[in-house]
Design a protein around this motif. Structure first.
Motif, PDB file in Angstrom:
ATOM      1  N   SER A 122      40.875  24.873  33.667  1.00  0.00           N
ATOM      2  CA  SER A 122      41.446  26.098  34.226  1.00  0.00           C
ATOM      3  C   SER A 122      40.446  27.225  34.046  1.00  0.00           C
ATOM      4  O   SER A 122      39.579  27.179  33.167  1.00  0.00           O
ATOM      5  N   ALA A 123      40.571  28.250  34.893  1.00  0.00           N
ATOM      6  CA  ALA A 123      39.667  29.395  34.827  1.00  0.00           C
ATOM      7  C   ALA A 123      40.368  30.615  35.401  1.00  0.00           C
ATOM      8  O   ALA A 123      41.325  30.502  36.176  1.00  0.00           O
ATOM      9  N   TYR A 124      39.880  31.784  35.013  1.00  0.00           N
ATOM     10  CA  TYR A 124      40.375  33.036  35.584  1.00  0.00           C
ATOM     11  C   TYR A 124      39.193  33.966  35.825  1.00  0.00           C
ATOM     12  O   TYR A 124      38.161  33.898  35.145  1.00  0.00           O
ATOM     13  N   ILE A 125      39.330  34.835  36.813  1.00  0.00           N
ATOM     14  CA  ILE A 125      38.306  35.834  37.121  1.00  0.00           C
ATOM     15  C   ILE A 125      39.010  37.149  37.435  1.00  0.00           C
ATOM     16  O   ILE A 125      39.877  37.194  38.321  1.00  0.00           O
ATOM     17  N   ASN A 126      38.670  38.210  36.702  1.00  0.00           N
ATOM     18  CA  ASN A 126      39.172  39.551  36.997  1.00  0.00           C
ATOM     19  C   ASN A 126      38.134  40.261  37.873  1.00  0.00           C
ATOM     20  O   ASN A 126      37.151  40.821  37.379  1.00  0.00           O
ATOM     21  N   TRP A 127      38.333  40.233  39.187  1.00  0.00           N
ATOM     22  CA  TRP A 127      37.352  40.793  40.117  1.00  0.00           C
ATOM     23  C   TRP A 127      37.318  42.311  40.032  1.00  0.00           C
ATOM     24  O   TRP A 127      36.237  42.912  40.068  1.00  0.00           O
ATOM     25  N   THR A 128      38.495  42.935  39.973  1.00  0.00           N
ATOM     26  CA  THR A 128      38.609  44.392  39.807  1.00  0.00           C
ATOM     27  C   THR A 128      39.781  44.655  38.882  1.00  0.00           C
ATOM     28  O   THR A 128      40.377  43.728  38.319  1.00  0.00           O
ATOM     29  N   ASN A 129      40.150  45.918  38.731  1.00  0.00           N
ATOM     30  CA  ASN A 129      41.309  46.255  37.909  1.00  0.00           C
ATOM     31  C   ASN A 129      42.615  45.784  38.529  1.00  0.00           C
ATOM     32  O   ASN A 129      43.632  45.668  37.833  1.00  0.00           O
ATOM     33  N   THR A 130      42.620  45.517  39.813  1.00  0.00           N
ATOM     34  CA  THR A 130      43.862  45.135  40.500  1.00  0.00           C
ATOM     35  C   THR A 130      43.833  43.713  41.049  1.00  0.00           C
ATOM     36  O   THR A 130      44.880  43.110  41.251  1.00  0.00           O
ATOM     37  N   GLU A 137      37.092  26.402  25.090  1.00  0.00           N
ATOM     38  CA  GLU A 137      37.535  27.638  25.733  1.00  0.00           C
ATOM     39  C   GLU A 137      36.472  28.710  25.545  1.00  0.00           C
ATOM     40  O   GLU A 137      35.968  28.924  24.442  1.00  0.00           O
ATOM     41  N   LYS A 138      36.140  29.400  26.636  1.00  0.00           N
ATOM     42  CA  LYS A 138      35.174  30.483  26.609  1.00  0.00           C
ATOM     43  C   LYS A 138      35.760  31.686  27.335  1.00  0.00           C
ATOM     44  O   LYS A 138      36.331  31.538  28.421  1.00  0.00           O
ATOM     45  N   SER A 139      35.620  32.860  26.726  1.00  0.00           N
ATOM     46  CA  SER A 139      36.081  34.092  27.337  1.00  0.00           C
ATOM     47  C   SER A 139      34.935  35.084  27.404  1.00  0.00           C
ATOM     48  O   SER A 139      34.249  35.324  26.394  1.00  0.00           O
ATOM     49  N   PHE A 140      34.720  35.649  28.586  1.00  0.00           N
ATOM     50  CA  PHE A 140      33.688  36.656  28.789  1.00  0.00           C
ATOM     51  C   PHE A 140      34.362  37.967  29.183  1.00  0.00           C
ATOM     52  O   PHE A 140      35.584  38.093  29.103  1.00  0.00           O
ATOM     53  N   LYS A 141      33.577  38.936  29.602  1.00  0.00           N
ATOM     54  CA  LYS A 141      34.129  40.258  29.872  1.00  0.00           C
ATOM     55  C   LYS A 141      35.184  40.210  30.972  1.00  0.00           C
ATOM     56  O   LYS A 141      36.261  40.791  30.828  1.00  0.00           O
ATOM     57  N   ASN A 142      34.895  39.523  32.077  1.00  0.00           N
ATOM     58  CA  ASN A 142      35.804  39.530  33.219  1.00  0.00           C
ATOM     59  C   ASN A 142      36.229  38.134  33.667  1.00  0.00           C
ATOM     60  O   ASN A 142      36.883  38.022  34.702  1.00  0.00           O
ATOM     61  N   TRP A 143      35.860  37.124  32.912  1.00  0.00           N
ATOM     62  CA  TRP A 143      36.255  35.780  33.321  1.00  0.00           C
ATOM     63  C   TRP A 143      36.248  34.848  32.119  1.00  0.00           C
ATOM     64  O   TRP A 143      35.731  35.184  31.050  1.00  0.00           O
ATOM     65  N   GLY A 144      36.844  33.685  32.308  1.00  0.00           N
ATOM     66  CA  GLY A 144      36.902  32.708  31.238  1.00  0.00           C
ATOM     67  C   GLY A 144      37.321  31.353  31.778  1.00  0.00           C
ATOM     68  O   GLY A 144      37.754  31.225  32.927  1.00  0.00           O
ATOM     69  N   PHE A 145      37.178  30.329  30.948  1.00  0.00           N
ATOM     70  CA  PHE A 145      37.530  28.982  31.395  1.00  0.00           C
ATOM     71  C   PHE A 145      37.964  28.128  30.211  1.00  0.00           C
ATOM     72  O   PHE A 145      37.675  28.438  29.045  1.00  0.00           O
ATOM     73  N   ILE A 199      45.892  37.100  42.878  1.00  0.00           N
ATOM     74  CA  ILE A 199      46.881  37.985  42.258  1.00  0.00           C
ATOM     75  C   ILE A 199      46.477  39.442  42.463  1.00  0.00           C
ATOM     76  O   ILE A 199      45.306  39.812  42.265  1.00  0.00           O
ATOM     77  N   PHE A 200      47.451  40.275  42.856  1.00  0.00           N
ATOM     78  CA  PHE A 200      47.270  41.722  42.962  1.00  0.00           C
ATOM     79  C   PHE A 200      48.255  42.396  42.014  1.00  0.00           C
ATOM     80  O   PHE A 200      49.464  42.161  42.096  1.00  0.00           O
ATOM     81  N   ARG A 201      47.719  43.241  41.109  1.00  0.00           N
ATOM     82  CA  ARG A 201      48.573  43.961  40.149  1.00  0.00           C
ATOM     83  C   ARG A 201      48.333  45.458  40.254  1.00  0.00           C
ATOM     84  O   ARG A 201      47.189  45.906  40.310  1.00  0.00           O
TER      85      ARG A 201
END
Length: 813
Positions: free
Chosen positions: A662-670, A608-616, A704-706
């Motif tokens: 699995s992975a995630y990416i936070n493109w913006t705050n929303t 597992e790796k986590s960076f500022k705006n993404w991880g996997f 996802i939109f938050r």
């Protein structure tokens, strides 16, 4: 005179002030409850005042200039449970305060919905929170678990869903319901877990058999269904109610729970739910006789203090489940027509009625548990649990026998378990435990049908030792070993022809205890010319399981794990004794008395790796199982009701190679995206063919939109692409009475790949200081896509579900 009176009052007041001159003190030390080490910077507050101090490097603290009397101290420390301690000060008073300072114990003070602690150190794990489970309030546990990577399901329609982990299901997947191992005849492909998903508040999944504390036979994995943790140091009352409506099935459910906590550790919790759905629908037609009626309720109470506690719980589950009418086939020609047809042979108008074929299950669960912490040592726990599982399966029958069950089984289980956890040292923990279990299965002979599973008694004994050693801040090592003994003692009637065909007269003649002559059992007689014999097979199984692993963590942003697990599983009653027509499965199932324990070797990696705006997360694994037990179509057999396919149990060596990511990416705050991929390949090494019922590769992507400031608005769109399973066992040749020749039965041919889109949206509204209303809207299969799933046993007869619109209202109070 007036002046004299005032002067005397002033003197008395001054005298009283001098008499109450506060010169007392309160001092002491704050220590770790486990190992008596000093806790630095603990906060000690005198309740109701502004007097507050902190403990020093040796754990010491002091309050000066206190008046004699009674006080309450509030003592807190990071990662510790806050304690409220009454104290009487008389002169110079001293006190020693001990706090729980172990991270794994923090779960006992977490609020519902917080992060779920890991169950192992080095195994592949995943979790579901209460918010995710609530989305599946009208569905099932198996549906919810498919949200996790590496988890699929073996379905019988939409209502009977068995979870599968890395391609393994049934007895290889252990389900613990609030600390109780479920005993609900999990051996059947169409026997779903008898649990109410609305009574669960979090789920932890351990992939593989590394969690030895819970069982050594969990070759597939362990599913832990857990209750929410609530604070027990203050008087409070809270609850929630869920109301759901769904379009596909034209029904819904309601669920409600309420918890009362008293300030001295007592608690009381009640929960109940009811679900009702009518016939469900594929995109082009009604799936006739697919309704469900489900009821669940539970009540728990007890006392939870820091040093000791106890509790009791009772849970009841009742479900009546209709099975697609078109899936009931009378013979092999019906099955051939169903497979070749593009739609079910029976399509009727929508109804809420539940007709045959159907199942009815009732499950009672009760447990008593207690724990005691010993200063400087650890925590001892003990638990007794009782389960009663009753299963009825109703076939389509002629005349007035429609309400007479074709299968009537009652399984009663008693279990007692105890364990002790030594955790007095910060860098080392050791767990030891013992378990004993007695089980009785009764197969009601009054069904007028040959019993599929016989009467039997089963005795289990288990013991385990696991340890965890923290080498330094980055490296942690864990090891464990477990021994399990099982004995099964059965009484079973065999048709003499079946006994001879299986060759049991050579290997098992010593277990014959009688022969049926003129409807009566003649003890001690062995006569192969008679139609039936009575046997008493008694089998003992000794199994060893072990695990070893290591974890490396760096800066909380990178985690690496490696785990090896050896596990053994004794065969279940169906694998040994099945002998006859399984009506809800519309097939003849044959067990084998020669079947032995499976032995599994699994190697698993986790990165597992986590960076500022993404991880996997990457999770490859290799799984080798010798004497793997599988059930597959092998032949055709003619009965008085027609010709049915024969499914036989056999053993072989298999290899399972897989990969979850699995992975995630936070493109913006929303805006953010989530991605998930799972692949597993199974091969029968003895015959060089694919293993049956291995899930196809699966790719999920979610947008996802938050917007929290808009009443916690969250919107998501999910894409789910399921590849075609191209690696399946060969089909079989059967004799068609209508065609008068051998024909190919495409019972293993997989359906095409499919692509589904789902939508989900939610908002939250405050209705007061302590009450919130959450509204949710979901749409499954937005495009109303026609598809069939390889692991749905009803794929031969009908398409899967069409579009389904779900509306949910949740009230927290």
């Amino acid at each position: 005179m007036r002046f004299f009176i005032c002067y005397m009052l002033l003197l008395c007041s001054l005298a009283n002030v001098v008499a109450q001159d506060c010169t007392s003190s309160l001092g002491g030390r704050v220590l770790d409850y486990h190992n008596s080490t000093a806790l630095v910077k603990a906060t000690i507050l005198i309740v109701g005042t502004q007097k507050q101090v902190y403990s020093d490097e040796k754990g010491n603290f002091t309050f000066n200039r206190l008046c004699d009397g009674s006080y309450e101290l509030e003592v807190s420390h990071p990662l510790c449970a806050t304690r409220i301690i009454p104290i009487t000060v008389a002169g110079n008073t001293s006190i020693e305060i001990r706090l729980e300072h172990h991270l794994e114990e923090l779960e006992e003070v977490q609020v519902v919905g917080d992060a779920i602690p890991n169950k192992t150190n080095s195994a592949q794990e995943a979790t579901l929170t209460s918010e995710t489970l609530e989305k599946f309030s009208t569905a099932s546990l198996g549906d919810a678990l498919r949200e996790l990577g590496g988890v699929s399901s073996l379905n019988t329609g939409a209502n009977i869903v068995k979870p599968a982990i890395h391609g393994l299901t049934g007895s290889r997947v252990l389900i613990l319901n609030d600390g109780v191992r479920m005993q609900d005849m999990e051996w059947g492909d169409e026997h779903a877990p008898n649990v109410d998903i609305n009574a669960i508040e979090s789920v932890s999944l351990v992939k593989g058999a590394s969690a030895l504390k819970y069982g050594g036979d969990a070759i597939g994995g362990v599913v832990l269904l857990e209750q929410g943790i609530f604070p027990v140091t203050k008087d409070t009352l809270f609850g929630k109610t869920l109301l759901n409506g769904v379009s596909n099935g034209r029904g819904g459910n309601i669920s409600s729970s309420i918890t009362k906590v008293f300030n001295k550790g007592w608690y009381l919790k009640g929960q109940g739910s009811y679900k009702r759905l009518g016939d469900q629908e594929a995109p082009d037609y009604i799936l006739s006789n697919t309704g469900i009626q489900e009821f669940g309720a539970s009540l728990a109470f007890g006392k939870r203090l820091f040093e000791w506690g106890f509790g009791a719980k009772y849970a009841y589950y009742d479900a009546e489940i209709a099975i697609l009418r078109a899936s009931h086939v009378g013979n092999v020609d019906d099955l051939i027509r169903a497979i070749n047809s593009g739609q079910p042979q029976i399509i009727e108008p929508f109804t809420y009625d539940i007709a045959n074929p159907r199942q009815q299950v009732r499950h009672h669960l009760g447990k008593l548990h207690a724990y005691k912490r010993f200063e400087g040592l650890g925590k001892w726990s003990v638990q007794y649990d009782f389960q009663s599982n009753r299963r009825f399966e109703f076939d389509v029958r002629r005349g007035d026998r429609d309400n007479q069950a074709a299968l009537d089984l009652e399984l009663t289980t008693h279990t007692i378990a105890t364990d002790f956890r030594w955790d007095a040292k910060d860098d080392f923990t050791l767990d030891v435990g013992l378990l004993g279990r007695y089980q009785d299965n009764f197969a009601n002979p009054d069904t007028d049908v040959r019993r599929l599973i016989p009467d039997y008694e089963r005795y289990d004994f288990g013991s385990f030792v696991t340890g965890e050693y923290r080498i330094n801040d980055q490296w942690t090592l864990d090891v464990g070993i477990r021994y399990d003994f099982s004995q099964i003692d059965a009484k079973k009637f065999y048709q003499t022809s079946r006994w001879l065909t299986q060759g049991y007269n050579v290997d098992f003649e010593d277990i014959i205890i009688g022969t049926v002559v003129d409807g009566e059992v003649v003890d001690g007689l062995i006569d192969y010319n008679a139609q039936q014999i009575l046997t008493n097979p008694i089998f003992d199984f000794h199994n060893i399981s072990t695990t070893a692993g290591i974890q490396f963590s760096q800066n909380n942003n990178s985690t690496f794990k490696f785990n090896y697990a050896l596990s053994q599983r004794a065969p279940n009653s169906a694998e040994l004794f099945s002998d006859g027509l399984h009506h809800s499965a519309a097939r003849i199932e044959l067990g084998d008395l020669r079947i032995n324990s499976e032995t599994s070797h699994k190697f698993a990696l986790f990165q597992e790796k986590s960076f500022k705006n993404w991880g996997f997360i990457l999770e490859p694994y290799a799984h080798f199982v010798s004497n793997f037990i599988l059930l597959e179509p092998t032949d055709l057999e003619f009965t008085i009701r027609g010709a049915f396919p024969v499914w036989s149990y056999r053993q072989t060596d298999v290899r399972l190679l897989g990969f979850d990511s699995s992975a995630y990416i936070n493109w913006t705050n929303t805006w953010s995206t989530e991605h998930q991929f799972a692949l597993v390949k199974g091969n029968d090494l003895d015959n060089d063919i694919p293993v049956i019922n291995i899930p196809a590769a699966n790719l999920q992507n979610k947008l996802i939109f938050r917007k929290p400031e808009w009443n916690d608005l969250e919107l998501s769109l999910r894409s789910n692409y399921v590849f075609r399973q191209n690696e399946t066992p060969p089909n079989i040749m059967v004799f068609s009475a209508e065609q008068g020749e051998m024909v190919l039965l495409e019972i293993n041919t997989p359906p095409d790949a499919y692509h589904l889109f789902d939508f989900y949206g939610t908002m939250q509204f405050g209705l007061g200081d302590t009450t919130t209303l959450t509204t949710s809207l979901g749409v499954n299969n937005i495009l109303n896509t026609t598809y069939r799933e390889y692991l749905n046993r009803q794929r031969f007869f009908a398409d899967d579900l069409g579009r389904n619109i779900l509306l949910q209202l949740k009230l927290n109070y």
